[in-house]
Write a protein that holds these residues in place. Structure first.
Motif, mmCIF file in Angstrom:
data_model
loop_
_atom_site.group_PDB
_atom_site.id
_atom_site.type_symbol
_atom_site.label_atom_id
_atom_site.label_comp_id
_atom_site.label_asym_id
_atom_site.label_seq_id
_atom_site.Cartn_x
_atom_site.Cartn_y
_atom_site.Cartn_z
ATOM 1 N N ALA A 61 0.824 -1.217 0.000
ATOM 2 C CA ALA A 61 0.000 0.000 0.000
ATOM 3 C C ALA A 61 0.859 1.268 0.000
ATOM 4 C CB ALA A 61 -0.931 -0.016 1.218
ATOM 5 N N LEU A 62 1.853 1.327 0.882
ATOM 6 C CA LEU A 62 2.681 2.530 0.985
ATOM 7 C C LEU A 62 3.631 2.671 -0.206
ATOM 8 C CD1 LEU A 62 3.485 2.436 4.813
ATOM 9 C CD2 LEU A 62 1.878 3.941 3.623
ATOM 10 N N GLN A 63 4.169 1.545 -0.674
ATOM 11 C CA GLN A 63 5.042 1.601 -1.850
ATOM 12 C C GLN A 63 4.288 2.132 -3.069
ATOM 13 O OE1 GLN A 63 7.240 -2.425 -0.365
ATOM 14 N NE2 GLN A 63 6.656 -2.353 -2.499
ATOM 15 N N PHE A 87 4.196 5.941 -2.924
ATOM 16 C CA PHE A 87 5.479 6.568 -3.259
ATOM 17 C C PHE A 87 5.820 6.406 -4.744
ATOM 18 C CE2 PHE A 87 6.449 6.237 1.389
ATOM 19 C CZ PHE A 87 6.752 7.574 1.594
ATOM 20 N N MET A 88 5.563 5.227 -5.301
ATOM 21 C CA MET A 88 5.923 4.993 -6.694
ATOM 22 C C MET A 88 5.048 5.810 -7.643
ATOM 23 S SD MET A 88 8.007 3.592 -8.795
ATOM 24 C CE MET A 88 8.888 2.368 -7.819
ATOM 25 N N ILE A 89 3.759 5.914 -7.339
ATOM 26 C CA ILE A 89 2.865 6.724 -8.177
ATOM 27 C C ILE A 89 3.289 8.197 -8.119
ATOM 28 C CG2 ILE A 89 0.494 7.570 -8.402
ATOM 29 C CD1 ILE A 89 -0.401 4.755 -7.466
ATOM 30 N N ALA A 90 3.649 8.671 -6.926
ATOM 31 C CA ALA A 90 4.123 10.054 -6.797
ATOM 32 C C ALA A 90 5.429 10.248 -7.556
ATOM 33 C CB ALA A 90 4.316 10.401 -5.324
ATOM 34 N N PHE A 91 6.327 9.262 -7.494
ATOM 35 C CA PHE A 91 7.598 9.316 -8.211
ATOM 36 C C PHE A 91 7.368 9.442 -9.718
ATOM 37 C CE2 PHE A 91 11.024 6.832 -10.353
ATOM 38 C CZ PHE A 91 12.097 7.651 -10.058
ATOM 39 N N VAL A 92 6.445 8.631 -10.244
ATOM 40 C CA VAL A 92 6.138 8.677 -11.680
ATOM 41 C C VAL A 92 5.569 10.042 -12.064
ATOM 42 C CG1 VAL A 92 4.689 7.691 -13.508
ATOM 43 C CG2 VAL A 92 5.802 6.189 -11.852
ATOM 44 N N ALA A 130 13.345 12.342 -6.348
ATOM 45 C CA ALA A 130 14.403 11.649 -5.612
ATOM 46 C C ALA A 130 13.953 11.345 -4.190
ATOM 47 C CB ALA A 130 15.675 12.491 -5.604
ATOM 48 N N ALA A 131 13.251 12.289 -3.567
ATOM 49 C CA ALA A 131 12.733 12.075 -2.208
ATOM 50 C C ALA A 131 11.712 10.936 -2.192
ATOM 51 C CB ALA A 131 12.101 13.360 -1.681
ATOM 52 N N MET A 132 10.852 10.872 -3.218
ATOM 53 C CA MET A 132 9.865 9.794 -3.306
ATOM 54 C C MET A 132 10.545 8.439 -3.469
ATOM 55 S SD MET A 132 6.911 11.152 -2.880
ATOM 56 C CE MET A 132 7.781 12.297 -1.775
ATOM 57 N N LEU A 133 11.657 8.431 -4.201
ATOM 58 C CA LEU A 133 12.395 7.186 -4.386
ATOM 59 C C LEU A 133 12.976 6.715 -3.059
ATOM 60 C CD1 LEU A 133 13.054 5.343 -6.782
ATOM 61 C CD2 LEU A 133 15.249 6.533 -7.003
ATOM 62 N N PHE A 134 13.484 7.642 -2.261
ATOM 63 C CA PHE A 134 13.969 7.282 -0.933
ATOM 64 C C PHE A 134 12.830 6.780 -0.050
ATOM 65 C CE2 PHE A 134 17.905 9.403 -2.025
ATOM 66 C CZ PHE A 134 18.848 8.760 -1.236
ATOM 67 N N GLY A 135 11.658 7.404 -0.169
ATOM 68 C CA GLY A 135 10.498 6.943 0.590
ATOM 69 C C GLY A 135 10.107 5.532 0.208
ATOM 70 N N ILE A 169 5.708 3.431 -15.021
ATOM 71 C CA ILE A 169 4.304 3.036 -14.834
ATOM 72 C C ILE A 169 4.203 1.531 -14.650
ATOM 73 C CG2 ILE A 169 2.025 2.970 -15.945
ATOM 74 C CD1 ILE A 169 2.741 5.585 -17.354
ATOM 75 N N TRP A 170 5.037 0.811 -15.381
ATOM 76 C CA TRP A 170 5.101 -0.654 -15.278
ATOM 77 C C TRP A 170 5.326 -1.060 -13.822
ATOM 78 C CZ3 TRP A 170 9.755 -3.570 -17.958
ATOM 79 C CH2 TRP A 170 9.705 -4.922 -17.645
ATOM 80 N N PHE A 171 6.291 -0.450 -13.157
ATOM 81 C CA PHE A 171 6.607 -0.815 -11.783
ATOM 82 C C PHE A 171 5.504 -0.377 -10.819
ATOM 83 C CE2 PHE A 171 10.793 -0.053 -13.899
ATOM 84 C CZ PHE A 171 11.145 -1.391 -14.008
ATOM 85 N N ALA A 172 4.906 0.774 -11.079
ATOM 86 C CA ALA A 172 3.811 1.242 -10.226
ATOM 87 C C ALA A 172 2.657 0.245 -10.233
ATOM 88 C CB ALA A 172 3.328 2.615 -10.691
#
Length: 487
Positions: A331-333, A336-341, A356-361, A422-425
């Motif tokens: 759920a949390l990943q 973060f991944m959607i925000a990163f994209v 970069a901050a989202m990737l660390f999250g 998007i694939w990873f999200a």
């Protein structure tokens, strides 16, 4: 008669094997952009670079499949781990002396095959030689912590060697991997094998001796031996049929357990972890726009964060259970991944910094959840007769999915840019419903009692004899497993 079994040496031997795995996962990503590497490899194009990196992953898949084959169980857990470390040594020598992409790929193929042997067999060896249920999950989980330590150390070593000149700037970091392989063999050699493996090979005297060396308690050794023999009796005559992977009609649900493990590990490694860590310096430098030195520091910090988080997750994995950790992680990943994209799509400098901050999250969440938990789950839920097959095939899914993402990733970057994420999200989101609807909670059960999760008739009495009834309702019968008195 087997050699003395020393669980502490087994544990540290497998840990060194996982350190070697992590080192290889991190070391190449930090040297790909160096002038010395580019010169030695004659400035390889994107496709060649992807194959140099990803060849290790495809070879690791092959190593896992070999370790999962029906004949492989004759060899034993200990020999597979030592053989894997030996193959890695030869591969490392070839890589460190490479002067062409072909030679480097050949060396990485050998390293990968050896790595497949280690990671497919090591968690089984640790799980089968751990004295208590409560220790099993943390000890298996922190193997991934040591892999992450290897990755972090490799990145920091790479960063240090950016100030070096000449070919040593990339050859020496790669060559250092051999240290961990040598330590793996040295720590494994004095040991006997797993007691479960001895019983599986119809060597009960050796199995009983190994149990006594683990528990230092004759009564406990007798009780565990009875449960192992009961489990083997339940599994007699059951073979894996291809149709069972779709509709499993067997008593022990072996195919169901293997299928669940393969999908779990496959989903975990389609979430983006290999893409991030093999190309982390490149991501920070080329796609987020950081300076080379800053990109290297961020890469080292991210891998260090992953290592710390994995140890924390392993330490507390008995709190709440396997499913809750995986559900919260997915759920949390996803957030973060959607925000990163989304931030990468914006493309401004400020948005790139926020990305970069989202990737660390994302790393902060993945490290204690989806990094160690799949290894824990697959190492403890497989039936004894098919444990080598189940764990080997499950972990082979990691390498196959990692190969797909690491090989296709840079090509996707080049052709579609940020949209590749998007694939990873999508797979971060898929993890939640899969765990919720398909996985069972394995916390608090001995290895021999996992069958109760899949067939309520497979219930053991505390004296080791087989019983029948509800696995969920017979608290008196399953109390020993829940209280964590034995593994």
């Amino acid at each position: 008669m087997p050699s003395n079994l020393k669980p502490t040496l087994v544990l540290w031997g497998v840990r060194m094997g996982f350190l070697s795995y992590g080192w290889d996962a991190g070391v190449l990503g930090g040297v790909l952009q160096t002038k010395a590497f580019q010169s030695a490899m004659k400035a390889p194009d994107t496709t060649t670079t992807a194959m140099i990196v990803a060849s290790f992953l495809l070879a690791s898949w092959l190593g896992c499949v070999m370790a999962a084959s029906p004949w492989s169980d004759k060899v034993g857990r200990r020999m597979w781990v030592m053989a894997g470390a030996g193959v890695q040594i030869f591969g490392t020598i070839i890589c460190a002396s490479a002067y062409s992409p072909g030679q480097l790929i050949a060396g990485r193929v050998l390293i990968g095959v050896g790595n497949g042997f280690v990671v497919a067999t090591g968690p089984v060896f640790v799980a089968e030689t751990t004295g208590t249920v409560k220790q099993r999950g943390p000890l298996v989980g922190n193997l991934m912590g040591f892999a992450c330590v290897g990755t972090a150390c490799a990145y920091w070593i790479d960063f240090g060697f950016t100030y070096a000149s000449g070919q040593a700037a990339w050859r020496l970091p790669i060559a250092m991997q051999v240290i961990f392989s040598i330590l793996t063999i040295a720590l494994m050699y004095p040991n006997g094998d797993s007691p479960r493996w001895y019983y599986l090979q119809n060597r009960p005297e050796d199995g009983r001796l190994a149990l006594e060396q683990i528990y230092n308690d004759n009564d406990m050794a007798t009780k565990v031996a009875a449960e192992i023999q009961t489990e083997l009796t339940q599994e007699v005559g059951e073979t894996l049929r291809f149709s069972d992977f779709f509709i499993d009609r067997s008593e022990t649900k072996a195919a169901t357990r293997i299928r669940d493990g393969v999908i779990l590990v496959g989903v975990a490694y389609l979430m983006g972890i290999n893409m991030i860590f093999y190309y982390m310096t490149t991501i920070f430098q080329v796609y987020i726009g950081l300076e080379p030195t800053t990109a290297s520091i961020c890469s080292g910090a991210a891998t260090t964060l992953l290592a710390i988080g994995t140890f924390v997750g392993s330490m507390f994995c008995e709190k709440g259970g396997r499913r809750k950790w995986l559900l919260w992680g997915s759920a949390l990943q996803s957030c973060f991944m959607i925000a990163f994209v989304g931030l990468l799509a914006v493309g401004t400098k400020a948005a790139s910094s926020a990305a970069a901050a989202m990737l660390f999250g994302w790393i902060l969440v993945f490290s204690p959840t989806w990094a160690p938990l799949p290894y824990i789950y697959v190492s403890e839920t497989m039936p004894l007769r098919h444990r080598h097959t189940g764990v080997g095939l499950s972990i082979s899914a990691q390498w196959l999915m990692a190969f797909l993402t690491v090989y296709a990733g840079p090509i996707g970057f080049e052709r579609v840019g940020w949209k590749i994420w998007i694939w990873f999200a999508v797979f971060n989101v898929i993890g939640f419903p899969y765990v919720y609807f398909f996985l069972k909670e394995s916390r608090g059960r001995s290895l021999e009692r996992m069958g109760e999760l899949y067939n309520e008739k497979l219930v053991f009495h505390t004296d080791g004899s087989e019983g029948t009834g509800s696995a969920n309702g017979s608290l008196k019968e399953i109390k020993v497993g829940i209280d964590g008195e034995k593994a």
